[in-house]
Design an enzyme around this catalytic site. Sequence first.
Site, PDB file in Angstrom:
ATOM      1  N   LYS A  28     106.550  -7.079  -2.829  1.00 49.31           N
ATOM      2  CA  LYS A  28     106.340  -5.723  -2.313  1.00 49.31           C
ATOM      3  C   LYS A  28     105.071  -5.081  -2.871  1.00 49.31           C
ATOM      4  O   LYS A  28     105.039  -3.890  -3.182  1.00 49.31           O
ATOM      5  CB  LYS A  28     107.557  -4.827  -2.595  1.00 49.31           C
ATOM      6  N   HIS A  66      95.691 -19.450 -28.864  1.00 47.52           N
ATOM      7  CA  HIS A  66      94.645 -20.287 -29.455  1.00 47.52           C
ATOM      8  C   HIS A  66      93.272 -20.017 -28.829  1.00 47.52           C
ATOM      9  O   HIS A  66      92.714 -20.845 -28.121  1.00 47.52           O
ATOM     10  CB  HIS A  66      95.026 -21.771 -29.314  1.00 47.52           C
ATOM     11  N   LYS A  85     103.111  -7.463   3.544  1.00 47.45           N
ATOM     12  CA  LYS A  85     102.130  -7.402   2.453  1.00 47.45           C
ATOM     13  C   LYS A  85     102.006  -8.792   1.831  1.00 47.45           C
ATOM     14  O   LYS A  85     102.949  -9.566   1.817  1.00 47.45           O
ATOM     15  CB  LYS A  85     102.602  -6.417   1.383  1.00 47.45           C
ATOM     16  N   GLY A  87      94.190 -28.578   6.440  1.00 45.37           N
ATOM     17  CA  GLY A  87      93.479 -28.975   5.221  1.00 45.37           C
ATOM     18  C   GLY A  87      93.706 -28.104   3.999  1.00 45.37           C
ATOM     19  O   GLY A  87      93.585 -28.548   2.877  1.00 45.37           O
ATOM     20  N   ASP A 106     113.409  -0.792  -0.294  1.00 49.05           N
ATOM     21  CA  ASP A 106     112.833  -2.147  -0.326  1.00 49.05           C
ATOM     22  C   ASP A 106     112.006  -2.399  -1.585  1.00 49.05           C
ATOM     23  O   ASP A 106     110.988  -3.103  -1.548  1.00 49.05           O
ATOM     24  CB  ASP A 106     111.981  -2.425   0.918  1.00 49.05           C
ATOM     25  N   ASP A 137     106.610 -16.106   2.317  1.00 52.79           N
ATOM     26  CA  ASP A 137     107.848 -15.487   2.787  1.00 52.79           C
ATOM     27  C   ASP A 137     108.204 -16.200   4.078  1.00 52.79           C
ATOM     28  O   ASP A 137     107.489 -16.081   5.073  1.00 52.79           O
ATOM     29  CB  ASP A 137     107.582 -13.989   3.017  1.00 52.79           C
ATOM     30  N   ASP A 195     110.016 -13.702  -1.441  1.00 51.76           N
ATOM     31  CA  ASP A 195     108.956 -14.711  -1.460  1.00 51.76           C
ATOM     32  C   ASP A 195     109.404 -15.977  -2.168  1.00 51.76           C
ATOM     33  O   ASP A 195     109.863 -15.939  -3.308  1.00 51.76           O
ATOM     34  CB  ASP A 195     107.703 -14.137  -2.119  1.00 51.76           C
ATOM     35  N   TYR A 225     101.836  -0.922   8.887  1.00 54.60           N
ATOM     36  CA  TYR A 225     102.457  -0.910  10.207  1.00 54.60           C
ATOM     37  C   TYR A 225     101.451  -0.336  11.185  1.00 54.60           C
ATOM     38  O   TYR A 225     101.286   0.876  11.303  1.00 54.60           O
ATOM     39  CB  TYR A 225     103.734  -0.068  10.205  1.00 54.60           C
ATOM     40  N   TYR A 276     116.164 -12.750   8.267  1.00 53.05           N
ATOM     41  CA  TYR A 276     115.229 -11.747   8.770  1.00 53.05           C
ATOM     42  C   TYR A 276     113.780 -12.218   8.612  1.00 53.05           C
ATOM     43  O   TYR A 276     113.390 -12.754   7.587  1.00 53.05           O
ATOM     44  CB  TYR A 276     115.427 -10.400   8.062  1.00 53.05           C
ATOM     45  N   TYR A 288      99.755  -6.073  11.127  1.00 50.73           N
ATOM     46  CA  TYR A 288     100.757  -6.119  10.061  1.00 50.73           C
ATOM     47  C   TYR A 288     101.595  -7.372  10.139  1.00 50.73           C
ATOM     48  O   TYR A 288     102.211  -7.658  11.146  1.00 50.73           O
ATOM     49  CB  TYR A 288     101.690  -4.903  10.130  1.00 50.73           C
TER      50      TYR A 288
HETATM   51  P1  13P Z   1      97.108 -18.077 -31.988  1.00 52.42           P
HETATM   52  O1  13P Z   1      95.723 -17.622 -32.370  1.00 52.42           O
HETATM   53  O2  13P Z   1      97.506 -19.363 -32.646  1.00 52.42           O
HETATM   54  O3  13P Z   1      97.287 -18.116 -30.522  1.00 52.42           O
HETATM   55  O4  13P Z   1      98.181 -16.988 -32.580  1.00 52.42           O
HETATM   56  C1  13P Z   1      98.096 -15.673 -32.224  1.00 52.42           C
HETATM   57  C2  13P Z   1      99.303 -14.959 -32.729  1.00 52.42           C
HETATM   58  O5  13P Z   1      99.545 -14.868 -33.894  1.00 52.42           O
HETATM   59  C3  13P Z   1     100.223 -14.381 -31.735  1.00 52.42           C
HETATM   60  O6  13P Z   1     100.663 -13.116 -32.059  1.00 52.42           O
HETATM   61  P1  13P Z   2     107.538  -8.229   2.524  1.00 54.54           P
HETATM   62  O1  13P Z   2     106.034  -8.154   2.627  1.00 54.54           O
HETATM   63  O2  13P Z   2     107.973  -8.533   1.131  1.00 54.54           O
HETATM   64  O3  13P Z   2     108.088  -9.175   3.545  1.00 54.54           O
HETATM   65  O4  13P Z   2     108.125  -6.788   2.831  1.00 54.54           O
HETATM   66  C1  13P Z   2     107.880  -6.209   4.056  1.00 54.54           C
HETATM   67  C2  13P Z   2     108.504  -4.852   4.239  1.00 54.54           C
HETATM   68  O5  13P Z   2     108.346  -4.285   5.287  1.00 54.54           O
HETATM   69  C3  13P Z   2     109.256  -4.227   3.154  1.00 54.54           C
HETATM   70  O6  13P Z   2     109.757  -2.962   3.536  1.00 54.54           O
HETATM   71 MG    MG Z   3     109.583 -10.273   4.070  1.00 57.87          MG
HETATM   72 MG    MG Z   4     107.689 -10.257   0.002  1.00 60.75          MG
END
Ligand code: 13P
Ligand code: 13P
Ligand code: MG
Ligand code: MG
Length: 367
Positions: free
Chosen positions: A134, A244, A233, A105, A288, A13, A55, A349, A92, A230
């Site tokens: 959220k 498969h 999140k 790194g 939110d 974010d 995000d 918070y 914001y 804080y």
């Molecule tokens: P696969 O085993 O080829 O992934 O197929 C599964 C299937 O039939 C999906 O519903």
């Molecule tokens: P975010 O973690 O998505 O930034 O949201 C923070 C928040 O305070 C939502 O009310």
């Molecule tokens: Mg945010």
């Molecule tokens: Mg977020």
Amino acid sequence: MARKTTISIIKADVGSLAGHHTVHEDCLNTASKAMEKAKNDELIVDYYVTHCGDDLELIMGHTKGENSSEIHELAWNTFKEATEVSRNLKLYAAGQDMLKDTFSGNVKGLGPGVAEMEFEERISEPIVAFLADKTAPGAFNLPIFRIFADPFCTAGLVIDPAMHGGFRFEIMDVKENKVITLKTPDEIYDLLALIGTTGRYIIKNVYRASDNLLAAAVSTTRLSLIAGKYVGKDDPVALVRGQHGLPAIGEILEPFAFPHLVAGWMRGSHYGPLMPVGLKNAKCTRFDGPPRIVALGFQVRDAQLVGPADLFDDPAFDRARSTANEIADYMKRHGPFEPGRLGMEEVEYTGIQKTLQDLKPKFRPAS
Ligand code: 13P
Ligand code: 13P
Ligand code: MG
Ligand code: MG
């Protein structure tokens, strides 16, 4: 040996439009330009830039392996550029998840969230990228458990001999920074004894037990523990491989038809239902939220991302969304009371701790 492919989702974010609601187009464009340059420079093979709520999500296909400092640095620099754009627009919480000034790194511990998988591509390689806002990484415990260990969700556990041997779950204790591996179906009760505590024990990876094939990866960074205060999140992401000998895409999506309660929502401090949505509705408005999740399906071809298919953009999930709205009404009516509000140790918070501290001297012995 065949060259291995790595799919990385790195997200942060970096500031948002109108509160914590959505990512500004200019930030998305800046990120796309940086990714295009990295593709032309052959650092990555392919990319998809999008957002879930506030995000910014970088989905990358490359051959550098997990925890590659080159790829992490690319993501870090991209977020830094997008943060600049965000600052210029006075969005914001510009740079919200950029907790450190310099890259060292690996983005883990610096703020951004990461889910990565390195694997040898199968003849056909369907993969689902889950992006949530959220909420926190523990939100994936219930659905990932059901995808890989619940035969009432995944028929393949019973029907497909390739899955009959079960799966190994690697669980992270985010408080102690330790991991444990448990195998299903044999150790299902031990597994549930841990992962039911979603704020602490988080599914990190899932492997097919018969051959250790990596099947799922979840971001496990907890910003609150990194920063000690804080900072928003740590809205999680996950990657799940399908078909498969692995759960079918429909089995991977099925748990999200139940909008379970997750920690997050307003101020990261409430329980709300996880609403599955298409990209066009990946924005958090009401209180939110409610917490949202997007599922993007890709076919991976030589590290290229063919797609995406916007998997929750489908009337088949209308009922889940409508149930989520009903749950949102019900939970919201609790106001500041538990279990609408999270327990005090989970409330993000930390300012409320000051209020509690100020009240302490006013307490007198009960007679
Ligand atoms: P696969 O085993 O080829 O992934 O197929 C599964 C299937 O039939 C999906 O519903
Ligand atoms: P975010 O973690 O998505 O930034 O949201 C923070 C928040 O305070 C939502 O009310
Ligand atoms: Mg945010
Ligand atoms: Mg977020």
